[in-house]
Design an enzyme around this catalytic site. Sequence first.
Site, PDB file in Angstrom:
ATOM      1  N   HIS A 102     -32.714  24.266  -7.479  1.00  0.00           N
ATOM      2  CA  HIS A 102     -31.773  23.887  -8.531  1.00  0.00           C
ATOM      3  C   HIS A 102     -30.571  23.088  -8.022  1.00  0.00           C
ATOM      4  CE1 HIS A 102     -33.826  27.675  -9.712  1.00  0.00           C
ATOM      5  NE2 HIS A 102     -34.005  26.996 -10.830  1.00  0.00           N
ATOM      6  N   SER A 111     -35.264  27.440 -16.063  1.00  0.00           N
ATOM      7  CA  SER A 111     -34.049  27.760 -15.310  1.00  0.00           C
ATOM      8  C   SER A 111     -33.016  26.647 -15.295  1.00  0.00           C
ATOM      9  CB  SER A 111     -34.409  28.117 -13.862  1.00  0.00           C
ATOM     10  OG  SER A 111     -35.143  27.075 -13.248  1.00  0.00           O
ATOM     11  N   ASP A 143     -29.649  25.646  -4.511  1.00  0.00           N
ATOM     12  CA  ASP A 143     -30.655  26.384  -3.764  1.00  0.00           C
ATOM     13  C   ASP A 143     -31.846  25.456  -3.523  1.00  0.00           C
ATOM     14  OD1 ASP A 143     -32.152  26.378  -6.177  1.00  0.00           O
ATOM     15  OD2 ASP A 143     -31.375  28.330  -6.775  1.00  0.00           O
TER      16      ASP A 143
END
Length: 316
Positions: free
Chosen positions: A294, A38, A291
């Site tokens: 990340h 990610s 978040d």
Amino acid sequence: MGKTLIMFPLIFVVSLLMMINGTLALPSFKSILIFGDSFLDTGNNNYIPTIARANFPPYGQDFPNHVATGRFSNGLLMSDMLASALGIKDLVPPFLNPNLPDAELTKGVCFASAASGYDNLTMALAGAIPVSKQLEYFEKYLEKLKVVVGEDEANGIVNGSLTVIFSGSNDMILSPRRLQLGPEAFGDFILDRVQDFIKAAYAKGIRNILVAGIPMDTMGYNQKLVNLLSRLQASLPGTKLVYADLQYAFSSSYLTAHANGITELQVPCCPLCIPAGGIACPNPDNFFRWDVIHPTQAAYKIIIKYLIDNSIPKFA
């Protein structure tokens, strides 16, 4: 709309280049090929059945036109920033986009998948694309590229590309195999998978690979990775395998965050974005974390500066 899409990346790359302390003589690459998780996934998970998605607000609130593209941040990712800084392209598109224009293939695409890892068991239930499967998609990409530009030019593009692989963090946290093998043996297992990836990529014509360590290493994995890359480069003629020290990049970014306008290091801008979205703070540029996992675009900008300053020049 078109003007916004053009101006935002150009402004961003100018600011990136201004941050590189005048060191603008970077190596030249024909394209960029992105593998990993990610930190780099620009939207491939939008096109597979998985719970690991970021294609909903407030993700992308600072992306051009405020679009939630599947990037796990408020704006651009390191994939886009690195490609921009190297003058390859402004945005790196996900390969799985069914509407991907042929013209995008020549400058590179992204195969990364959020929640994935080197171990096929990592987040398998969530439906993420492991690194081994990402390589299979690369093979499909190469076949498409050969149709578009011809076999010789396609091979030349791949040979002259910068390949980036950031993976391993999810493995260390989420793979059930880690409990079966124990931390040290599991780390060695992952290193074997890294070796498999590099050798398979080499067999397909890839020569320049930026391989990231893990940001939180407490068992010596990163040093073993450095040693592995050295051995592999000696055994694979024509390769340049460069280690990206994500652990130091993240820690040094924390130390310089305040100097770059980031005042909140611990509290996420959007603490409820994972798993189902939430309300984001009004000033994400002042936050290191977007978040609970990340970084924000502002934090990624600092991290990528370190890699551009310290890792990319080693390909010259």
